[in-house]
Design an enzyme around this catalytic site. Structure first.
Site: not given
Length: 337
Positions: A82, A29, A129, A89, A60, A84-86
């Protein structure tokens, strides 16, 4: 050799590998034209074109799934999540596909894939984040997990990860992107340009996966740390005066158990520190391994110092982190036993 920030060193690693191997592709992203939210890929699209460095949809699952397919057919994707929290998925693709591919195909297919993720707190990013999810990856057979603590290591480890035939999770501590923070106060105050670990070799070199580094030699207690906590450990040793041997793990899987074991058998004591929450954190695995391999050498119980067992507390971010005061108390308590 040049002095670089960790961001610059990571970008340099990708640049070196894209120049050496046409099969290396970089995407995620905002990774292409914009150069990534932290600018880790800035300039790569202009240099190598839109087929080698490109933007992906905000998915993701799609990013990792596409990368697994690319890796299975001979490419070497290095993708960015973008934050690590993302990654949640895409977690199913990492665990059920990337980590399993070599085994389920009896070696007919491999998955030379790197998933880069900024990790940890310290940027006032709040709950979505700032997470440190390394234990979710170290638990999965078939994955390798890397956490650099300096620009010098970040470049060498990332090159080694891209060249590895199996999937590697590459976790980049955000607090270290632009300089080693002052471990005494948990604030970034010193640019990497003034720090020896900011001296990065030009061109291609590797830091082998599975080799820890002793950042401070000592004889009284062994401190196991990685990422930002390496600097907290150095500050705690200085403030308390405890003669601590500080080991920077660098890679969690594969783990350099030989270096850990040799140190603990020498000191007889061990304190483990990480930013992630305590319960089921990677420190629990380290504690078990130290107990199993060094039981007859231990002179005190192993201690763990970690983040709170709470959702990430935005308003109390700097209390949540293990700082030198909290780690220092653990060092002194260990020495008293």
């Amino acid at each position: 050799m040049a002095r670089r920030t960790m961001i610059e060193a990571i970008r340099d690693a990708m640049d070196v590998m894209m120049a050496r191997d046409d099969n290396v592709v970089v995407f995620g992203e905002d990774v292409g034209y914009f150069g990534g939210v932290f600018r880790a890929t800035q300039g790569l699209q202009a240099k190598y074109g839109k087929s080698r460095c490109f933007d992906a949809p905000i998915s993701e699952l799609g990013i990792v799934g596409a990368a697994v397919g690319m890796a299975a057919y001979g490419l070497r994707p290095c993708v960015e999540i973008q934050f690590a929290d993302y990654m949640y998925p895409g977690y199913d693709q990492i665990v059920s596909e990337a980590a399993r591919l070599r085994y389920r195909s009896n070696g007919d297919f491999t998955c030379p894939l790197v998933v880069r993720m900024p990790t940890g707190g310290g940027i006032s990013g709040g709950q979505t984040h700032s997470q440190s999810p390394e234990a979710l990856f170290t638990h999965v057979a078939g994955l390798k997990t890397v956490v650099p603590s300096s620009p010098r290591d970040a470049k060498g480890l990332l090159i080694a990860a891209i060249e590895d035939p199996d999937p590697v999770i590459f976790l980049e501590p955000k607090r270290l992107y632009n300089g080693p923070f002052d471990g005494h106060h948990d604030r970034p105050v010193t640019p990497w340009s003034k720090h020896e670990l900011g001296e990065v070799l030009d061109g291609h070199y590797i830091v082998p996966l599975g080799q820890a580094a002793i950042r401070r030699a000592g004889s009284a207690v062994t401190v196991l740390a990685y990422g930002t906590m390496v600097y907290v450990a150095l500050a705690a040793a200085e403030e308390t005066g405890v003669d601590a041997e500080i080991i920077d793990l660098r890679t969690l899987v594969p783990l350099d158990l030989d270096t850990i074991t040799a140190s603990v058998r020498k000191t007889g004591r061990c304190v483990i520190v990480h930013e992630a929450t305590l319960t089921s954190g990677f420190g629990g695995e380290l504690s078990a391994l130290v107990q199993e391999t060094c039981f007859h050498h231990l002179e005190a119980p192993i201690q763990r110092v970690a983040g709170w067992d709470t959702p990430y507390p935005h308003a109390q971010e700097w209390d949540y982190f293990p700082g030198p005061a909290r780690l220092g108390r653990a060092l002194l308590e260990t020495m008293e036993q």
